[in-house]
Write an enzyme that holds these catalytic residues in place. Sequence first.
Site, PDB file in Angstrom:
ATOM      1  N   ASP A 117      29.321 150.148  31.271  1.00  0.00           N
ATOM      2  CA  ASP A 117      28.318 149.858  32.280  1.00  0.00           C
ATOM      3  C   ASP A 117      26.951 150.352  31.806  1.00  0.00           C
ATOM      4  OD1 ASP A 117      27.635 149.145  35.135  1.00  0.00           O
ATOM      5  OD2 ASP A 117      27.108 151.269  35.168  1.00  0.00           O
ATOM      6  N   GLU A 138      27.603 146.150  28.490  1.00  0.00           N
ATOM      7  CA  GLU A 138      26.668 145.522  29.411  1.00  0.00           C
ATOM      8  C   GLU A 138      25.298 145.897  28.855  1.00  0.00           C
ATOM      9  OE1 GLU A 138      25.883 145.218  34.194  1.00  0.00           O
ATOM     10  OE2 GLU A 138      26.059 147.213  33.330  1.00  0.00           O
TER      11      GLU A 138
END
Length: 692
Positions: free
Chosen positions: A322, A359
């Site tokens: 993330d 990401e």
Amino acid sequence: MTSADPLRNLGVRIGPSGGELRVYSANADAMELCLFDAKDPNWLVKSVRMSRDANGVWLGRSRSLTVGTRYAIRVSGPSGPGNMFNPETLLLDPYARGLVRVGPEEWRSTVVADGFDWGSAVKPATPLDHTVVYEAHVKGISRLNPGVPEELRGSYAGLAHESTIGYLKDLGVTAVELLPVHAFVSEQRLIRQGLTNYWGYNTLNFFTPHAPYASRAAQAAGPEAVLAEFKGMVKLLHLAGIEVILDVVYNHTAEEGLGGPTTSLRGIDNATYYRHDATGAYIDVTGCGNTVDFGGPVPQRLVLDSLRYWADEMQIDGFRFDLAATLGRGPDASYQREHPLLEAALSDPALQGVKLIAEPWDVGLGGWQTGNFPDGWSEWNDRYRDRVRTFWLADIADARRNGQASVGIGGFATRLAGSSNTFSPERGPLASVNFVTAHDGFTMADLTAYDVKHNLGNGEDNRDGTDNNRSFNHGAEGPTIDEAILLARHRAMRNLMGTLLLSAGVPMITAGDEYGRSQRGNNNAYCHDSELTWLSWLRTREEREMYDTTKRLLELRRTNPALRPSRYAVSGKTTPNASHMDWYDATGERMDDTDWNSPENRTLQYLAASTPDKEEFNRVLLIVHGVEDDVEVSLPVAPGVTSYQLLWDSATEVPIPEDPEELAPGTKRLVGATSMQLYRANGPQTAEEGAA
């Protein structure tokens, strides 16, 4: 790792004479190990003064520190900018393998034993070109599944149940990418509003599985039972040939901003673990209140040790990071492609063969880094997402308003072929994790049914969630009984799914998109732990048809290597070790510059041959038509192609016969409005013959 490593063996290690705890804090002046009663977690049985070595590592030993022991640490130190010490606060060991909740917002670290009987289960080691990722929520995937015993629904065991695994196998995905399963808590704001953090991007500890995702029986039995249920889930998925990828949140923690709860890192050594300025104010590039400072070796080591633990002890196959740009920010807070942590994740011997997926952005200055991660990483490709949505949805809406879309097909074709303008030739198309939707944003069905977000239920007056959806409701906002609108929406979903699963790269399906799940227009459902976000297992006829379409597309991807190139195609050339791709217009002629760039041309045909290293030589023809009128297409006359056979047509949900008619090159075919057709291109069975 050598014995000279100053950061070796952080956390608890158990030996014949009890255990020892090692904790890093460069700025503390005292640290205490606190041991608690097994039955009364608030009864402090014993405290042990810890000693500091020359490298900032504090050591405490006790014969009472054994498997099952509940413990915490207290840390004191100087005041001043960057320091947040409070000797009265009981803190979690950053390396704790088990946690026990002892109050509404209080936890204890718990010593657990390593080891598990993995039997014959091994990591599937699915090659990237065969990988199809299914992004799912541990609770949401089985919470409503009637095939799972009620006491297991919504748990690790529910995901591992034969009913759930059978569904994944039948669909044809190769990996589940689980939303965060590291122990997490809800943010203080959500707690005050009576809401909950459903997604889990608010990590409490980087080594412990989230206990509420275990079955009730495992939760009651304690941390070791939770750990065993998690490992049992991984084991059963591996025995079914399905990989387990974890969405990991290392960029920030649940301690939030200054004034937030102090549970671990902030109280141990705030100045080392969190990025801050000279006044002590946090530098937040995550939008979550704090940012872990990966400009220093200690936070880097914390992440690497966590990854090693999950990859080895828990047998995890890969990680999706993330806000991964945060992990690549150096001492000056700028992103560095050669950052030590990004490079170490690739080179660490314990992480070889582990899939690393970034990401590739955060919310800080210079945070958008798609295409700029090191060789060996794959990345979520937001450019792919945006272009595909625009072509099939926003452009169609534009054409209805203005009589013609504002852009042609060239940019879409680049994404279809693996995004060579984003990823270097050395990295190739498999660096791109293609997605049309993810957990955040509209579902695929909602992309076709809503022009704007409907997030009032989130308690933020519809301010949260992106407004850049590139969606199109096809004539009505939300549910409708208009048959023409419904048919257009279903066709649009088939086009979106078809593009995703027929593109070069690694596809990721969001759980529920395979059948057309809706969140009623909510594009940021992070705080809804309800039927709004859980998968429904009672399907309408249209949902069953969409599932069958997705399943068929996955089968076509699996059986046609030309759809899974390892290296970029070179149009019009035969290049060693590269796939081969030729582009044609609707008349069957080669595409020219005008064809690529003109808004008037939104129809193409591409003929792709498999990369030479594939298991077999294979060619396919894909026709893409992005206008709401039918078009006549001439199948291209191409070297080595003797006939074509239709395999799939997005204009209809009716399956194509198993042995379709063979069509000669030059045959004229009608392609329906806004649709795709996939053909097998028959001919010589080797790359050399096919290029002759």
